[in-house]
Design an enzyme around this catalytic site. Structure first.
Site, PDB file in Angstrom:
ATOM      1  N   TYR A   1       0.845  -1.188   0.000  1.00 50.55           N
ATOM      2  CA  TYR A   1       0.000   0.000   0.000  1.00 50.55           C
ATOM      3  C   TYR A   1       0.889   1.249   0.000  1.00 50.55           C
ATOM      4  O   TYR A   1       1.591   1.531   0.970  1.00 50.55           O
ATOM      5  CB  TYR A   1      -0.911   0.042   1.228  1.00 50.55           C
ATOM      6  CG  TYR A   1      -1.881  -1.113   1.357  1.00 50.55           C
ATOM      7  CD1 TYR A   1      -2.268  -1.880   0.255  1.00 50.55           C
ATOM      8  CD2 TYR A   1      -2.428  -1.438   2.593  1.00 50.55           C
ATOM      9  CE1 TYR A   1      -3.147  -2.931   0.390  1.00 50.55           C
ATOM     10  CE2 TYR A   1      -3.329  -2.495   2.733  1.00 50.55           C
ATOM     11  CZ  TYR A   1      -3.678  -3.244   1.629  1.00 50.55           C
ATOM     12  OH  TYR A   1      -4.568  -4.284   1.768  1.00 50.55           O
TER      13      TYR A   1
ATOM     14  N   PRO B   1     -15.969  -4.143   3.171  1.00 44.26           N
ATOM     15  CA  PRO B   1     -17.333  -4.508   3.571  1.00 44.26           C
ATOM     16  C   PRO B   1     -18.381  -3.505   3.097  1.00 44.26           C
ATOM     17  O   PRO B   1     -19.576  -3.778   3.161  1.00 44.26           O
ATOM     18  CB  PRO B   1     -17.252  -4.541   5.093  1.00 44.26           C
ATOM     19  CG  PRO B   1     -16.175  -3.557   5.437  1.00 44.26           C
ATOM     20  CD  PRO B   1     -15.157  -3.717   4.338  1.00 44.26           C
TER      21      PRO B   1
ATOM     22  N   GLY C   1     -17.038   1.448  -1.238  1.00 47.44           N
ATOM     23  CA  GLY C   1     -17.799   2.697  -1.175  1.00 47.44           C
ATOM     24  C   GLY C   1     -19.147   2.640  -1.856  1.00 47.44           C
ATOM     25  O   GLY C   1     -20.007   3.499  -1.624  1.00 47.44           O
TER      26      GLY C   1
END
Length: 330
Positions: free
Chosen positions: A57, A205, A209
């Site tokens: 990341y 989850p 978005g």
């Protein structure tokens, strides 16, 4: 904030975790280290102790963003990071490795960036089918023996791979995408986790978005947002179709005096204490909204209505481009 066990690790984590990826990359511009630390502090103050990052990341930037926070709160935080994807000097993707030698180099690099002595949960981010999983997990197990890692995890692997890995060393968590719009892991993977006492950590989850209702058209996304760079669920007309599905949850949300995001998270939470969602955000009010999902109680009738409103087969677009799908369920 209630705590739950992280599989067979003996580690207790908050019922809701925090996915740190978006602080550094992929969802528009990265935030500054100070902004990241402020948000992480806010999450910890509100009871979240489970934080998830990875060496890829931001090409290591996300781990560095956590270093100051970890230095202040090491004893209070359960930190998960991952290895496998490789990045070049300029951030370009440079392949993937599960090679035992590389794993031992990757963990040392992560420890250095994070500024800590031990990683609580160390994931294989993706499985390289060319390397026997027994060899990779064996190398990961050596890290536990060396005191560099407390517990082991896998991400986006098949139930068969999970079982093979668990035969080598106890696997404490399997991480995969899971939400109202991504439910295929209910067929084999979640049952396999439960049979082996492996926690299931649900990333995205909120459907990246989509399930918040905040993204309805292309202009709602910032520049550099990877969702607008060929993600099948947000391109080629799929976004419009999927937004219409999410809108079907509006009445349920109103009835529960909750936001769409809270309904989406409450649905995941209702699936069992062994399923731990890790939504991410760059905004304090979204963090507080996410935590508020813990107060939304869904009945069996509610859950049935939610799943009827968004049938899995009605969701438009795959969750990853075809070029990246080969690393899923490996």
């Amino acid at each position: 904030m209630r705590k739950v066990g992280l599989g067979q690790s003996g580690i207790q984590v908050s019922r809701l975790g925090f996915g740190c990826m978006g602080l550094a990359e992929f969802y528009g511009d990265a935030v500054s280290n100070n902004e990241a630390e402020s948000l992480l502090e806010a999450a910890l103050e509100r009871g979240i102790n489970f934080f998830d990052t990875a060496d890829m990341y931001g090409a290591g930037k996300n781990e560095e963003q956590l270093s100051g926070f970890m230095k202040k709160h090491r004893k209070d935080v359960v930190l998960a990071t991952k290895f496998a994807f490789q990045r070049g000097e300029n951030g370009e993707f440079a392949g993937m490795s599960n090679d035992p030698k590389y794993i031992k180099e990757a963990v040392d690099a992560s420890l250095k960036r994070l500024g800590i002595d031990v990683i609580d949960l160390y994931y294989m981010h993706r499985r390289d089918r060319n390397v026997p999983v027994e060899d990779s997990v064996g190398a990961m197990a050596d890290l536990v023996k060396a005191g560099k890692v407390r517990a082991l995890g896998l991400s986006e692997v098949s139930a068969e791979t999970l079982r093979k890995a668990n035969d080598v060393h106890p696997i404490s968590a399997l991480q995969s995408e899971y939400s109202i719009v991504t439910r295929e892991m209910e067929d084999e993977i979640i049952p396999a986790c439960r049979a082996l006492n492996v926690a299931f950590v649900a990333y995205s989850p909120l459907g990246r978005g989509l399930l918040t209702g905040a993204y309805r058209k292309e202009s709602d996304f910032g520049s550099g947002d990877y969702r607008m760079m060929g993600n099948p669920r947000f391109s080629d007309g799929a976004l419009e179709k999927n937004v219409s599905l999410v809108d079907q949850l509006t009445d349920i949300a109103k009835d529960k005096d909750a936001s769409l995001a809270q309904i989406a998270l409450a649905w995941v939470i209702a699936k069992g204490d062994d399923i731990i969602p890790i939504p991410g955000t760059k905004k304090l009010h979204r963090l507080e909204e996410n935590i508020g999902a813990l107060n939304v109680n869904l009945t069996d009738t509610d859950i049935e209505a939610i799943e009827k409103a968004i049938p899995q087969e009605a969701v438009a677009g795959a969750r990853y481009p075809e070029s990246r799908s080969s690393t899923l369920y490996a």
